[in-house]
Design an enzyme around this catalytic site. Structure first.
Site, short mmCIF file in Angstrom:
data_model
loop_
_atom_site.label_atom_id
_atom_site.label_comp_id
_atom_site.label_asym_id
_atom_site.label_seq_id
_atom_site.Cartn_x
_atom_site.Cartn_y
_atom_site.Cartn_z
N GLY A 25 -34.26 20.42 44.64
CA GLY A 25 -33.30 19.39 44.99
C GLY A 25 -33.87 18.32 45.89
O GLY A 25 -33.25 17.97 46.89
N ASP A 77 -40.72 23.14 25.54
CA ASP A 77 -41.13 22.48 24.31
C ASP A 77 -40.38 22.98 23.07
O ASP A 77 -40.97 23.18 22.01
CB ASP A 77 -42.64 22.61 24.10
CG ASP A 77 -43.17 21.52 23.17
OD1 ASP A 77 -42.51 20.48 23.04
OD2 ASP A 77 -44.24 21.73 22.57
N HIS A 120 -41.42 17.82 21.98
CA HIS A 120 -42.22 16.59 22.04
C HIS A 120 -42.21 15.81 20.73
O HIS A 120 -42.64 14.66 20.69
CB HIS A 120 -43.66 16.91 22.47
CG HIS A 120 -44.47 17.65 21.46
ND1 HIS A 120 -44.70 19.00 21.55
CD2 HIS A 120 -45.11 17.24 20.35
CE1 HIS A 120 -45.45 19.38 20.53
NE2 HIS A 120 -45.71 18.32 19.79
N SER A 177 -36.37 14.47 46.10
CA SER A 177 -37.19 13.39 45.54
C SER A 177 -38.41 13.28 46.45
O SER A 177 -38.29 13.49 47.66
CB SER A 177 -36.42 12.08 45.50
OG SER A 177 -35.29 12.18 44.67
N ASN A 207 -48.41 19.28 12.93
CA ASN A 207 -47.97 20.67 12.77
C ASN A 207 -46.92 21.06 13.81
O ASN A 207 -46.35 22.16 13.74
CB ASN A 207 -49.15 21.64 12.89
CG ASN A 207 -49.94 21.78 11.62
OD1 ASN A 207 -51.00 21.20 11.47
ND2 ASN A 207 -49.42 22.56 10.68
N SER A 208 -46.66 20.19 14.75
CA SER A 208 -45.68 20.47 15.80
C SER A 208 -44.38 21.01 15.25
O SER A 208 -43.75 20.40 14.40
CB SER A 208 -45.33 19.18 16.55
OG SER A 208 -46.13 19.02 17.66
#
Length: 434
Positions: free
Chosen positions: A340, A204, A167, A342, A279-280
């Site tokens: 698979g 992340d 992020h 939408s 701090n990420s």
């Protein structure tokens, strides 16, 4: 004047470049059950601040923006920029360092500071503004905002590979996506342009590369050997680089915390060492001066009348090692499940108007996908996944992401008013596009 944006990470890894959301946002495979207490995002009145809001410090030139209302969701696995072979130069997997030499806090900081870097990412966000003329038939006009996010990273090889949080370089808060301009600032203030080797926004973790040599690679420890109450040190850049290399101390407050952040499940370390915006991607370090976690999030707000302080979370080093190795070896994280499809949500209002059940309406099915092979079709409304009722795509993702690619699950859906149940063998999400 620069203003700090509201950093709430509302759609963790679901935003895609075509302004849609993913019904197959991928998360790490399910882990074995742990006896440790679980932290659940659904606890009322507790705000578990996601990695985007806790650990990245964003400043934008113009705070004004219009709200996007998006109802269509489309499957899109993680993006990655490299498929380069990776020899695991930092020895994060096979050669985890061991040590019996307990260091003082001063010694830990002296050892790790050369390996801690600052990361600066520039983002451009385009929103629609009606210029105050909505009541008079005015058309929406695009408005562009530029912003900078700062975070922290850890050097993992002498030739310039760096690990951080995804992020820090990929914005989902405002739909900016992947930063096109990323810089790395070393401890001696030398600044380098960074290449994105790969990233996974569900887990992340991101890997960057700078053109530098003879860097000091951090030593990684075995996070499986941690004990509750063990002392730790965190180093990072809270609120940008004015407070560069801030050191905080604490203990391992909990192990194997099953934390859900915006419908994404992660198993994290809990610490009371202060983890703040910026701090990420910084290191959580054990008493031997080894990185045993990558700081990512914290719990904020309040529960009942009690204020919550010093509840932070870090991605365990052993998990980081596996993610990094997959990114470097394959260009993506292996084993992540994919259907698979939408889709879009069918809420109670829509259900009443179109005589559909509340659930997830399948708008299209990807050719040769797990969903197509199992017999799902456009127009089906999914109401349960592996025995659990689901009414939104977030709930569907949460249930799907408890499984791994190759698992067979039951999906209950409504077709032309008739309820049916089928078995689906989940595909592996593979996407090496940048």
């Amino acid at each position: 004047m620069n203003n700090q944006f509201d950093n709430n990470y509302n759609n963790f890894n679901n935003y895609s470049e075509d302004n849609t959301f993913s019904c197959d946002a991928n998360a790490k495979p399910a882990k074995k059950n742990h006896t440790a207490a679980k932290v659940i995002a659904g606890i009322m009145a507790v705000a578990l601040i996601s990695t985007g809001s806790v650990s990245v410090y964003r400043v934008f030139e113009n705070k004004d923006s219009s709200t996007k209302v998006i109802t269509q969701y489309v499957e899109k696995p993680l993006s990655s920029s490299s498929n380069a072979a990776y020899a695991d130069p930092m020895g994060m997997i096979e050669n985890i360092e061991t040590s019996n030499d307990v260091l003082s806090t001063e010694q830990i900081v002296e050892k790790l500071l050369p390996s801690v870097v600052g990361i600066e990412s520039e983002f451009t966000v385009t929103t629609q503004s009606n210029g105050g003329m909505f009541m008079f038939g005015g058309s929406a006009q695009p408005s562009t905002q530029t912003g900078t996010a700062t975070g922290t990273g850890v050097v993992i090889s002498e030739d310039g590979y760096i690990v951080t949080n995804a992020h820090v370089i990929y914005d989902t808060d405002h739909g900016a996506g992947l930063s096109k301009n990323i810089s790395v600032i070393l401890n001696d203030d030398t600044k380098y342009d960074a290449e994105v080797i790969g990233y996974d926004t569900d887990l992340d973790i991101a890997v960057l590369k700078i053109k530098a040599e003879d860097l000091t690679a951090a030593q990684f420890g075995d996070s499986d050997q941690l004990k509750q109450g063990e002392s730790v040190v965190a180093i990072g850049n809270p609120l940008g680089f004015q407070l560069k290399n801030t050191v905080t101390t604490g203990v391992i407050s909990g192990l194997d915390r099953d934390v859900t952040i915006n419908d994404k499940s992660m198993t994290l370390l809990q610490t009371d060492a202060a983890i703040n915006s910026g701090n990420s991607g910084g290191p959580l370090i054990n008493k031997y001066g080894q990185v045993i976690g990558i700081n990512s999030s914290k719990m904020s707000s309040s529960y009942s009348s009690a204020s919550i302080e010093n509840i932070g979370f870090a991605i365990p080093s052993n998990e980081v090692s596996k993610i990094v190795k997959d990114i470097m070896d394959y260009g993506y994280v292996t084993g992540k499940p994919q259907l698979g499809i939408s889709c879009q949500d069918v809420d109670e209002y829509t259900a009443a108007n179109f005589r559909l059940p509340v659930g997830i309406y399948v708008t299209s099915v990807t050719e040769d996908s797990a969903a197509e092979k199992a017999g799902l079709k456009s127009g089906d409304v999914i109401t349960a996944f592996d025995g659990q009722d689901v009414s939104t795509y977030e709930e569907l993702n949460a249930e799907k992401n408890k499984h791994s690619a190759g698992d067979t699950v039951e999906i209950t859906f409504s077709r032309n008013g008739e309820e049916q149940t089928i078995e689906v063998t989940l595909d592996e999400a593979v996407n090496k596009e940048k």
